[in-house]
Motif scaffolding. Structure first.
Motif, PDB file in Angstrom:
ATOM      1  N   ARG A   5      11.392  33.681 -61.040  1.00  0.00           N
ATOM      2  CA  ARG A   5      11.981  34.458 -60.063  1.00  0.00           C
ATOM      3  C   ARG A   5      10.637  34.972 -59.377  1.00  0.00           C
ATOM      4  O   ARG A   5       9.840  35.600 -60.101  1.00  0.00           O
ATOM      5  CB  ARG A   5      12.754  35.788 -60.324  1.00  0.00           C
ATOM      6  N   LEU A   6      10.580  35.328 -58.146  1.00  0.00           N
ATOM      7  CA  LEU A   6       9.502  36.008 -57.306  1.00  0.00           C
ATOM      8  C   LEU A   6       9.618  37.633 -57.468  1.00  0.00           C
ATOM      9  O   LEU A   6      10.556  38.098 -56.804  1.00  0.00           O
ATOM     10  CB  LEU A   6       9.599  35.576 -55.870  1.00  0.00           C
ATOM     11  N   VAL A   7       8.763  38.277 -58.241  1.00  0.00           N
ATOM     12  CA  VAL A   7       9.083  39.428 -58.470  1.00  0.00           C
ATOM     13  C   VAL A   7       7.650  40.156 -58.338  1.00  0.00           C
ATOM     14  O   VAL A   7       6.464  39.605 -58.395  1.00  0.00           O
ATOM     15  CB  VAL A   7       9.457  40.024 -59.916  1.00  0.00           C
ATOM     16  N   ARG A   8       7.675  41.718 -57.893  1.00  0.00           N
ATOM     17  CA  ARG A   8       6.348  42.588 -58.138  1.00  0.00           C
ATOM     18  C   ARG A   8       5.706  42.571 -59.407  1.00  0.00           C
ATOM     19  O   ARG A   8       6.650  42.876 -60.402  1.00  0.00           O
ATOM     20  CB  ARG A   8       6.393  43.664 -57.243  1.00  0.00           C
ATOM     21  N   VAL A  18       2.639  42.967 -55.162  1.00  0.00           N
ATOM     22  CA  VAL A  18       3.086  41.852 -54.190  1.00  0.00           C
ATOM     23  C   VAL A  18       2.165  40.659 -54.556  1.00  0.00           C
ATOM     24  O   VAL A  18       2.611  39.565 -54.806  1.00  0.00           O
ATOM     25  CB  VAL A  18       3.278  42.072 -53.118  1.00  0.00           C
ATOM     26  N   GLY A  21       2.436  39.374 -57.974  1.00  0.00           N
ATOM     27  CA  GLY A  21       3.745  38.750 -58.324  1.00  0.00           C
ATOM     28  C   GLY A  21       3.850  37.463 -57.775  1.00  0.00           C
ATOM     29  O   GLY A  21       4.226  36.235 -58.356  1.00  0.00           O
ATOM     30  N   ILE A  22       3.141  37.164 -56.654  1.00  0.00           N
ATOM     31  CA  ILE A  22       3.181  35.782 -55.914  1.00  0.00           C
ATOM     32  C   ILE A  22       2.182  34.796 -56.910  1.00  0.00           C
ATOM     33  O   ILE A  22       2.719  33.905 -57.044  1.00  0.00           O
ATOM     34  CB  ILE A  22       2.667  36.253 -54.641  1.00  0.00           C
ATOM     35  N   TYR A  25       4.174  33.920 -59.964  1.00  0.00           N
ATOM     36  CA  TYR A  25       4.974  32.859 -59.547  1.00  0.00           C
ATOM     37  C   TYR A  25       4.466  31.217 -59.476  1.00  0.00           C
ATOM     38  O   TYR A  25       5.240  30.621 -59.880  1.00  0.00           O
ATOM     39  CB  TYR A  25       5.889  33.261 -58.196  1.00  0.00           C
ATOM     40  N   CYS A  56       7.554  42.994 -48.012  1.00  0.00           N
ATOM     41  CA  CYS A  56       7.675  42.422 -49.336  1.00  0.00           C
ATOM     42  C   CYS A  56       7.565  43.372 -50.420  1.00  0.00           C
ATOM     43  O   CYS A  56       8.285  43.295 -51.512  1.00  0.00           O
ATOM     44  CB  CYS A  56       6.378  41.265 -49.672  1.00  0.00           C
ATOM     45  N   MET A  60      10.847  42.652 -52.515  1.00  0.00           N
ATOM     46  CA  MET A  60      10.861  41.874 -53.738  1.00  0.00           C
ATOM     47  C   MET A  60      11.075  42.993 -55.145  1.00  0.00           C
ATOM     48  O   MET A  60      10.575  44.001 -55.065  1.00  0.00           O
ATOM     49  CB  MET A  60       9.289  41.535 -54.158  1.00  0.00           C
ATOM     50  N   GLU A  63       9.272  43.334 -61.596  1.00  0.00           N
ATOM     51  CA  GLU A  63       9.523  42.849 -62.974  1.00  0.00           C
ATOM     52  C   GLU A  63       9.758  43.671 -63.897  1.00  0.00           C
ATOM     53  O   GLU A  63       9.454  44.807 -64.000  1.00  0.00           O
ATOM     54  CB  GLU A  63       8.544  41.903 -62.977  1.00  0.00           C
TER      55      GLU A  63
END
Length: 65
Positions: A5-8, A18, A21-22, A25, A56, A60, A63
């Motif tokens: 999952r894309l999360v901060r 952000v 998190g990216i 991911y 974002c 987003m 986590e």
């Protein structure tokens, strides 16, 4: 197997997590994501990059620790 999952990020963040998190991911170094983001923001007259980051940060989910 846990779904990606894309999360901060809560552990690797400078502002809102952000870029951290990216990076998590896509399994790359967060410094690379931050540098690419900074370069794109500077060369796009800064405004779109700042708006995108703020969007974002709100969209987003954070986590779970």
């Amino acid at each position: 197997m846990e779904k990606k999952r894309l999360v901060r990020s809560v552990t690797d963040k400078k502002l809102a997590g952000v870029c951290g998190g990216i990076a998590k991911y896509f399994d790359i170094d967060p410094v690379i994501v931050r540098v690419v983001y900074a370069i794109l923001t500077i060369f796009s007259a800064a405004f779109p990059g700042i708006i995108l980051y703020i969007a974002c940060a709100f969209i987003m989910p954070e986590e779970k620790a």
